[in-house]
Design a protein around this motif. Structure first.
Motif, PDB file in Angstrom:
ATOM      1  N   PHE A   9      39.446  25.720  27.509  1.00  7.86           N
ATOM      2  CA  PHE A   9      39.626  26.352  28.825  1.00  7.86           C
ATOM      3  C   PHE A   9      41.119  26.563  29.059  1.00  7.86           C
ATOM      4  N   GLN A  10      41.432  27.382  30.067  1.00 13.71           N
ATOM      5  CA  GLN A  10      42.819  27.738  30.364  1.00 13.71           C
ATOM      6  C   GLN A  10      43.040  27.681  31.882  1.00 13.71           C
ATOM      7  N   VAL A  11      44.188  27.104  32.303  1.00 12.53           N
ATOM      8  CA  VAL A  11      44.533  27.145  33.720  1.00 12.53           C
ATOM      9  C   VAL A  11      45.250  28.462  33.982  1.00 12.53           C
ATOM     10  N   ILE A  12      44.862  29.156  35.074  1.00 14.47           N
ATOM     11  CA  ILE A  12      45.523  30.418  35.428  1.00 14.47           C
ATOM     12  C   ILE A  12      45.811  30.423  36.925  1.00 14.47           C
ATOM     13  N   TYR A  13      46.735  31.319  37.334  1.00 14.81           N
ATOM     14  CA  TYR A  13      47.137  31.402  38.738  1.00 14.81           C
ATOM     15  C   TYR A  13      46.937  32.838  39.205  1.00 14.81           C
ATOM     16  N   SER A  14      46.253  32.982  40.324  1.00 16.08           N
ATOM     17  CA  SER A  14      45.820  34.304  40.763  1.00 16.08           C
ATOM     18  C   SER A  14      46.385  34.632  42.136  1.00 16.08           C
ATOM     19  N   LEU A  15      47.032  35.823  42.249  1.00 14.49           N
ATOM     20  CA  LEU A  15      47.685  36.266  43.475  1.00 14.49           C
ATOM     21  C   LEU A  15      46.723  37.096  44.325  1.00 14.49           C
ATOM     22  N   PHE A  16      46.650  36.775  45.605  1.00 12.42           N
ATOM     23  CA  PHE A  16      45.825  37.578  46.514  1.00 12.42           C
ATOM     24  C   PHE A  16      46.550  37.690  47.848  1.00 12.42           C
ATOM     25  N   GLU A  17      46.083  38.643  48.671  1.00  9.00           N
ATOM     26  CA  GLU A  17      46.723  38.855  49.975  1.00  9.00           C
ATOM     27  C   GLU A  17      45.789  38.390  51.074  1.00  9.00           C
ATOM     28  N   HIS A  18      46.290  37.455  51.889  1.00 10.23           N
ATOM     29  CA  HIS A  18      45.533  36.942  53.037  1.00 10.23           C
ATOM     30  C   HIS A  18      45.829  37.828  54.242  1.00 10.23           C
ATOM     31  N   GLU A  19      44.831  38.040  55.077  1.00 10.26           N
ATOM     32  CA  GLU A  19      44.966  38.964  56.205  1.00 10.26           C
ATOM     33  C   GLU A  19      46.116  38.581  57.137  1.00 10.26           C
ATOM     34  N   TYR A  20      46.312  37.288  57.318  1.00  4.61           N
ATOM     35  CA  TYR A  20      47.336  36.826  58.272  1.00  4.61           C
ATOM     36  C   TYR A  20      48.515  36.124  57.587  1.00  4.61           C
ATOM     37  N   LEU A  21      48.235  35.440  56.492  1.00  3.57           N
ATOM     38  CA  LEU A  21      49.263  34.593  55.873  1.00  3.57           C
ATOM     39  C   LEU A  21      50.085  35.307  54.809  1.00  3.57           C
ATOM     40  N   GLY A  22      49.704  36.557  54.453  1.00  2.00           N
ATOM     41  CA  GLY A  22      50.445  37.291  53.440  1.00  2.00           C
ATOM     42  C   GLY A  22      49.989  36.930  52.038  1.00  2.00           C
ATOM     43  N   TYR A  23      50.880  37.154  51.057  1.00  2.00           N
ATOM     44  CA  TYR A  23      50.517  36.893  49.665  1.00  2.00           C
ATOM     45  C   TYR A  23      50.487  35.385  49.392  1.00  2.00           C
ATOM     46  N   LEU A  24      49.374  34.950  48.745  1.00  2.00           N
ATOM     47  CA  LEU A  24      49.196  33.547  48.367  1.00  2.00           C
ATOM     48  C   LEU A  24      48.680  33.473  46.939  1.00  2.00           C
ATOM     49  N   PHE A 129      47.851  36.243  37.330  1.00  2.00           N
ATOM     50  CA  PHE A 129      47.038  37.453  37.524  1.00  2.00           C
ATOM     51  C   PHE A 129      47.053  37.876  38.980  1.00  2.00           C
ATOM     52  N   ILE A 130      46.609  39.149  39.184  1.00  2.00           N
ATOM     53  CA  ILE A 130      46.260  39.613  40.532  1.00  2.00           C
ATOM     54  C   ILE A 130      44.757  39.481  40.652  1.00  2.00           C
ATOM     55  N   MET A 131      44.295  38.947  41.787  1.00  2.00           N
ATOM     56  CA  MET A 131      42.860  38.742  41.994  1.00  2.00           C
ATOM     57  C   MET A 131      42.199  40.080  42.340  1.00  2.00           C
ATOM     58  N   GLY A 132      41.008  40.315  41.763  1.00  2.00           N
ATOM     59  CA  GLY A 132      40.253  41.530  42.069  1.00  2.00           C
ATOM     60  C   GLY A 132      39.670  41.466  43.472  1.00  2.00           C
ATOM     61  N   LYS A 133      39.276  42.622  44.013  1.00  2.00           N
ATOM     62  CA  LYS A 133      38.726  42.653  45.372  1.00  2.00           C
ATOM     63  C   LYS A 133      37.424  41.888  45.475  1.00  2.00           C
ATOM     64  N   ASP A 134      36.767  41.712  44.342  1.00  2.00           N
ATOM     65  CA  ASP A 134      35.510  40.949  44.341  1.00  2.00           C
ATOM     66  C   ASP A 134      35.744  39.446  44.153  1.00  2.00           C
ATOM     67  N   GLY A 135      37.025  39.081  44.133  1.00  2.00           N
ATOM     68  CA  GLY A 135      37.342  37.654  43.972  1.00  2.00           C
ATOM     69  C   GLY A 135      37.497  37.238  42.521  1.00  2.00           C
ATOM     70  N   GLU A 136      37.431  38.218  41.597  1.00  2.00           N
ATOM     71  CA  GLU A 136      37.612  37.895  40.171  1.00  2.00           C
ATOM     72  C   GLU A 136      39.076  37.495  39.958  1.00  2.00           C
ATOM     73  N   PRO A 137      39.349  36.238  39.515  1.00  2.00           N
ATOM     74  CA  PRO A 137      40.745  35.749  39.450  1.00  2.00           C
ATOM     75  C   PRO A 137      41.577  36.377  38.338  1.00  2.00           C
ATOM     76  N   THR A 138      40.964  36.989  37.346  1.00  2.00           N
ATOM     77  CA  THR A 138      41.736  37.504  36.200  1.00  2.00           C
ATOM     78  C   THR A 138      41.688  39.028  36.144  1.00  2.00           C
ATOM     79  N   TRP A 139      41.638  39.676  37.317  1.00  2.00           N
ATOM     80  CA  TRP A 139      41.483  41.136  37.352  1.00  2.00           C
ATOM     81  C   TRP A 139      42.614  41.862  36.630  1.00  2.00           C
ATOM     82  N   LYS A 140      43.884  41.518  36.943  1.00  2.00           N
ATOM     83  CA  LYS A 140      45.009  42.193  36.279  1.00  2.00           C
ATOM     84  C   LYS A 140      46.124  41.169  36.049  1.00  2.00           C
TER      85      LYS A 140
END
Length: 968
Positions: A9-24, A129-140
């Motif tokens: 297995f591999q640990v990965i970190y996924s970036l997403f944008e929260h409606e109020y808190l910004g990028y997390l 990675f950037i998280m996909g709109k469907d919540g997929e953590p390894t989208w890009k």
């Protein structure tokens, strides 16, 4: 979906944008297939389950996971919501466009941004990675740029306005970021994402400075707001970042820094300064270090290395960019540290007296090093800084010393006497003629306090001759220039007291140490000093004094001497005088029918009287000028405010002498009272003595003050111990006998102990030690009485006492073998119980307590009648003035704090004339407060070695731990 740790297995970190808190970011573990590719099988990882996957995590992963946990919305909600709200309710309320909480929004944003900055710093080399709109953590997948980018800010000033824009370079190449879909994923500091690469910046750029240009070429600054904009925006930008300017000048300037050390008072209201420097009172001085570069002043605590000042010219602007010489600045800080001023963050704080002492000592050197030292404007009082010195001279006149001196504060010369009240009241601020306030050096308060406290006079200071030790100290410490006669110079250097011939009318011989005492009495007399003969009990203070009085008679002294003593000692003095100085004419001035007429004194050499008579006849007695006033057992005047003390001090004489085996019984104040009688003013007034000696010695165990007090009184006290001088005395053997309580006695003891223990410890908690002393004394007394015999506190007690059994057994044993024994108790009630026991056994005895009228008769019966082998004595009534050498056994039934009191009791038997070994037995009841007192005696009693031993003062010094131990 669960990720199995048994498979790759591999640990990965996924970036997403929260409606109020910004990028997390969120952290995940993703299952890896046999080809090493990431699969869709993944699960969240947090601090709660990170240990399960520890095999493939490094230290940075654990840090990242912890930080990412902290920025999740649940963690934010928990930290910032005081009420139990759902995430939707909380965010809708706080971020409402119209009614939202702007301040809380800023606090949350700062909290998130700081953590995002740390997360991005740790992501180098991690799969991100950037998280996909469907919540997929390894989208890009995205990359974190390994190097930092640089920003150059451009300002182009033209006739109408100024254009402002930034350019970004990475690895030497310009980064085209405008209109390219770039986003700032962190603002504090800026992290820019462009074409799937995340860039950080040198000099920690604020993201808000780049945000406007993501979709804009430049910002236009109209000429109407130009000056304000340049001052408030461009100036600080120049201090931190690289700027390219067109249409105005930026000039880099270099100067050598000049240090400025300013000082000011810290007022109680200056809470911010007080908090920073951990001080809360106004008696402090704040030092502030700054540096002048050319015409610019820079504060040391400012972190920026570049300081910019804007100058407006007729046509444009010039920005003077000052580059600080930090290395040079630090060298000045080190120079201050060498001189024990530790400057931290640009400031230092010292106590006021220490601050000005430091300034006065270092000012000249600091100025040579280039420092400018000045007081901060509008900082309250105008303080003097400069050279301070003092010169003191002491000259002997006929009967005293004249003290004169000059204090110099810069150009001002002040008479030394003007500082008297300041030194005595510990007021270190002296106002100079020009209105400035000079701070008196702290050491002067120690060096000259005794001189001012002991001196007399408002316009001219004088010291009495008996302050010779103080004058000596001032001379030896180079604090005063001293001029004196040859006689006093001889006194300063004397090593041996001259031998004096015994008077012809003295019958008998003096032992060598008694002859030395006789010589010493002449020595203090010769220099007109008062003396204290403080030899141990039984060493012959009476006979030494009689020899000296006989010498006065034979050398033509016409005035009578007054001998004052406890009533019980009058006959002892009469007997001793008849034996050693039969030619002395002695008047027994006691009794109801005494002849109250001082005219009769001319027919006598010595007047014997009691303290009680002096109290009654003070007005009459002070009309006569005695040759000597001698106080025997002078601890009778230990309370300076008592009628006895005041009466004795009011009498007049040429010489004064006190005799005592215990100069101090209860408190160091006992010493003041007696020394002030023989040498008035020697130890200053009561208030001074209490503050300068009594409190430091008794409460703080200040050894320096003890030594100082010793030095002041040493020339006037002669104290010899039996062990030192009376080598012909037989041996004294001491035993401690432990007695076991009976069952009934133990029950009574435990019941009382529990009652007082609870009351005392509760009182200690609620009211403190000071308000518990009476209760403690009461409780300890009750417990000591029960340890002797419960009958002492409970008249209805029908049981026995372990101690009484043991005392009676040993008394019978001693008596049967033909010995005589003295039995001492502090409690008359205890002696009564013992009398009953002796009566039952038909053992005859003599008895003495405070109410006994025929003391001398009781003593003579015991000394001369072989059939009487036991003498019961109250410790208070029989501890002094008795010669009971017929006894060779001494029983002390109830020990107390002060071993000196017990030693006096033993000395009734172990004194000159004793032929036999003296056996002393101290009776201690096991497992009681008596045993604890015995242990405390060794630790708590002695305040001034070989001179001051205390009683009640020990009670005052007991700690909570001591009390707890006593009552355990």
């Amino acid at each position: 979906m669960k990720v199995y740790t048994t498979q790759p297995f591999q640990v990965i970190y996924s970036l997403f944008e929260h409606e109020y808190l910004g990028y997390l970011f969120e952290s995940f573990v993703v299952q890896v297939n046999t080809k090493g590719q990431l699969t869709l099988q993944h699960q969240n990882i947090s601090a709660k389950n990170a240990d399960e996957f520890a095999a493939r995590l490094d230290a940075n992963d654990f840090k990242l996971i912890s930080l990412i946990d902290q920025v999740q919305q649940d963690a934010v909600l928990k930290k910032f919501s005081s009420k139990r709200l759902s995430p939707a309710d909380f965010f809708l309320k706080v971020y409402d466009p119209e009614k939202g909480d702007k301040q809380l929004q800023e606090e949350i944003s700062h909290y998130i941004q700081v953590r995002m900055g740390r997360i991005l710093d740790l992501l180098q080399g991690k799969m991100t990675f950037i998280m996909g709109k469907d919540g997929e953590p390894t989208w890009k997948q995205i990359q974190v740029a390994p190097e930092k980018a640089t920003v150059l800010f451009h300002f182009m000033r033209n006739e109408d306005n100024t254009h402002y824009f930034p350019t970004i370079k990475y690895a030497g190449q310009k980064l085209d970021f405008q209109y390219r879909g770039a986003v700032l994923i962190c603002y504090e500091p800026a992290w820019l994402m462009l074409n799937d690469v995340v860039y950080s910046f040198e000099k920690d750029v604020d993201g808000k400075k780049l945000q406007p240009f993501l979709n804009k070429k430049f910002i236009v600054v109209p000429r109407s707001v130009e000056e304000n904009y340049y001052r408030k925006f461009v100036t600080p930008l120049l201090e931190s970042f690289d700027v390219h300017a067109k249409g105005f000048d930026i000039r880099s300037e270099k100067f050598t820094p000049s240090p400025f050390l300013t000082f000011s008072e810290i007022k109680a209201a200056d809470t911010a300064v007080a908090r920073v420097n951990s001080v809360a009172d106004a008696d402090k001085i704040l030092f502030d270090l700054s540096f002048k570069y050319g015409d610019y002043m820079v504060q040391t605590h400012e972190a920026k290395r570049i300081s910019v000042n804007m100058e407006k010219t007729a046509e444009s602007y010039i920005f003077h960019k000052l580059v600080r010489d930090v290395k040079h600045e630090k060298s000045f800080v080190k120079e201050l540290a060498k001189r024990e001023l530790e400057v931290k963050n640009g400031t230092a704080v010292l106590d006021k007296s220490l601050a000005f002492s430091w300034l006065n000592s270092n000012l000249n050197e600091l100025e040579k090093l280039g420092f400018t030292v000045l007081q901060q404007e509008q900082s309250g009082k105008n303080y003097f800084i400069g050279d301070i010195s003092v010169e003191v001279g002491i000259t002997e006149t006929n009967d005293w010393f004249d003290v004169y001196g000059t204090v110099r504060f810069g150009e001002f010369e002040i008479p030394f006497i003007k500082l008297k009240n300041h030194i005595l009241t510990k007021n270190n601020e002296y106002q100079l003629p020009n209105g400035q306030i000079a701070i008196i050096p702290e050491e002067w308060f120690t060096q000259y306090v005794e001189l001012f406290a002991f001196s007399e006079g408002e316009h001219q200071l004088t010291l009495k001759k008996h302050h010779m030790a103080l004058v000596n100290d001032l001379k030896n410490d180079n604090l005063a220039t001293v001029t004196m006669t040859r006689k006093l110079e001889k006194l300063r250097e004397f090593e041996v007291i001259e031998d004096q011939a015994l008077p012809a009318g003295f019958v008998g011989e003096l032992r060598p140490y008694q002859k030395a005492g006789y010589n010493w009495l002449h020595f203090v007399q010769n220099y007109k000093f008062g003396g204290c003969l403080a030899d141990d009990m039984g060493l012959g203070k009476t006979v030494q004094t009689l020899a000296m009085l006989q010498h006065r008679k034979e050398h033509g002294v016409e005035a009578a001497s007054l001998l004052v003593m406890p009533t019980s000692l009058v006959y002892n003095w009469l007997n001793e005088a008849q034996k050693f100085t039969p030619n002395l004419r002695i008047l027994n001035y006691t009794g109801t029918y005494r002849d109250k007429n001082v005219e009769q004194y001319k027919d006598y050499d010595v007047i014997l009287t009691s303290y009680g008579i002096v109290r009654l006849d003070a007005e009459l007695l002070k009309t006569y000028y005695f040759d000597y006033i001698i106080l025997d057992e002078s601890q009778a005047i230990k309370n300076p405010d008592s009628t006895t003390s005041r009466s004795v001090r009011s009498l007049k004489s040429r010489h004064r002498l006190i005799l005592t085996g215990t100069p101090v019984e209860n408190s160091t104040m006992d010493l003041w009272s007696q020394m002030s009688f023989i040498n008035p003013g020697l130890l200053g007034n009561q208030h001074f003595f209490r503050n300068e000696f009594l409190k430091p010695i008794e409460k703080e165990k200040d050894e320096q003050k003890m030594r100082k007090l010793h030095a002041l009184i040493k020339p006037f006290i002669l104290r010899r111990h039996k062990s030192q001088v009376a080598t012909e005395l037989p041996e004294k053997i001491e035993h401690t006998t432990y007695c076991k309580m009976t069952e009934e006695q133990e029950h009574a003891y435990e019941e009382t102990k529990s009652y007082y223990r609870n009351k005392i410890l509760t009182s200690l908690e609620e009211q403190g030690a000071g308000n518990t002393q009476f209760l403690l004394l009461q409780g300890l007394t009750k417990l000591r009485q029960i340890a002797n015999h419960p009958l002492m506190t409970d008249a209805g007690y029908e049981g026995e006492s372990g101690k009484l059994k043991e005392v009676m057994r040993m008394t019978k044993n001693v008596v049967t073998k033909g010995h005589k024994v003295l039995i001492f108790s502090q409690f008359v009630k205890h002696l009564e119980i013992l009398r009953n026991a002796l009566d039952e056994k038909e053992i005859t005895y003599t008895y003495l307590d405070g109410n006994t009228k025929n003391r001398q008769q009781q003593v003579e019966r015991f000394q001369n009648d072989k059939s009487i082998q036991v003498f019961l004595i109250s410790l208070k009534a029989g501890g002094v003035g008795l010669n009971l050498t017929a006894a060779d056994y001494v029983f002390v039934l109830d020990p107390w704090w002060n071993p000196a009191v017990e030693a006096q009791a033993v000395d009734r038997a172990h004194r000159i004339g004793q032929q036999n070994t003296v056996f002393t037995y101290k009776f201690i009841t096991k497992d009681t407060v008596e045993e604890k007192i015995l242990a405390l005696q060794n630790r708590k009693i002695q305040l001034v070695t070989d001179l001051i031993s205390t009683d009640e003062t020990v009670i005052k010094s007991l700690t909570k731990e001591d009390i707890d131990n006593l009552l355990s």
